[in-house]
Design an enzyme around this catalytic site. Sequence first.
Site, PDB file in Angstrom:
ATOM      1  CG  ASP A  50      -1.944  -1.056   1.258  1.00  0.00           C
ATOM      2  OD1 ASP A  50      -2.007  -1.835   0.289  1.00  0.00           O
ATOM      3  OD2 ASP A  50      -2.704  -1.120   2.238  1.00  0.00           O
ATOM      4  CG  ASP A  51       0.149   3.792   2.307  1.00  0.00           C
ATOM      5  OD1 ASP A  51      -1.003   3.550   1.909  1.00  0.00           O
ATOM      6  OD2 ASP A  51       0.438   3.893   3.503  1.00  0.00           O
ATOM      7  CG  HIS A 101      -4.424   2.663  -0.635  1.00  0.00           C
ATOM      8  ND1 HIS A 101      -5.271   1.880   0.130  1.00  0.00           N
ATOM      9  CD2 HIS A 101      -3.454   3.088   0.228  1.00  0.00           C
ATOM     10  CE1 HIS A 101      -4.823   1.850   1.381  1.00  0.00           C
ATOM     11  NE2 HIS A 101      -3.731   2.581   1.466  1.00  0.00           N
ATOM     12  CG  HIS A 105      -3.751   6.958   2.803  1.00  0.00           C
ATOM     13  ND1 HIS A 105      -3.885   6.842   4.168  1.00  0.00           N
ATOM     14  CD2 HIS A 105      -3.370   5.742   2.379  1.00  0.00           C
ATOM     15  CE1 HIS A 105      -3.576   5.614   4.537  1.00  0.00           C
ATOM     16  NE2 HIS A 105      -3.261   4.916   3.468  1.00  0.00           N
ATOM     17  CG  HIS A 210       2.258  -0.040   4.349  1.00  0.00           C
ATOM     18  ND1 HIS A 210       1.978  -1.088   5.187  1.00  0.00           N
ATOM     19  CD2 HIS A 210       1.130   0.694   4.242  1.00  0.00           C
ATOM     20  CE1 HIS A 210       0.708  -0.981   5.591  1.00  0.00           C
ATOM     21  NE2 HIS A 210       0.169   0.092   5.038  1.00  0.00           N
TER      22      HIS A 210
END
Length: 254
Positions: A50-51, A101, A105, A210
């Site tokens: 993620d991210d 995503h 965020h 991540h």
Amino acid sequence: MSPLYLAAPAVVAAAAAGIAVYGAGYPRSQIFGPTICRTNSPRKLAITFDDGPNPAITPKLLDLLDRYNAKATFFLIGRFVRECPELVKETVARGHTVGNHTETHPNLFWLNPTQVRVELRLCHKAIHNAVGTPPKWFRPPFGMRNPWVIPAAHELGCQSVMWTLIPGDWLEKPAEWLIPRMQPIATHAQKTAKSNSPAPGGTGDILCLHDGSHRDLNADRTRTLAALEHWLPRWRDLGLEFVTIDQAVGTPAP
Ligand SMILES: [Zn+2]
């Protein structure tokens, strides 16, 4: 009036709040809509990041994954996709899957239906523009949902993906701390290998790591790389196959 009677509304309210918190944040909760929480085979491990995209880490990660012929899924932040579309293109060209995503965020739990839609749509567009096809998968930031999140993803043709294990690689801890937190994947694989009967479908792990940070581009995620360098050969030797979410749920080719 009995004290019990007086207490009842408070108990009901507390229970309702408890259910809402569970539904919003528990990775396998289906209260706010269906989500994918496992792969379709105990042999298939879906590693997810993620991210990102993150120019400081993602290229190194792609090289590491290549060494083990591992395919993974990257849940990307829209505003970072716009900053490094070439990196996203390369990720897809090397056989990985990318997913939505959100644009910035946020914790979607607090957003109204319009705000949720905007967050999802902007990221959806950014990915579509970068790679030429729209994403099919979505992961809510912090895993947080409310009643509008999963339907908003559906409107974009996306299914929502959670995880079985989230070891906390965003914390400021050394790799020596992170590595044992990823042990459950190996333990699960060992158990499956020992039981001779074919395990029922839908029991493989989805690991949430991540490669970026939602705060800034170029975050340091070298500990995540180090932990994967440790585990990838061991997981491979246990017979695990490293698959994308497309491969993990056996979505038929369009
Ligand atoms: Zn995130």
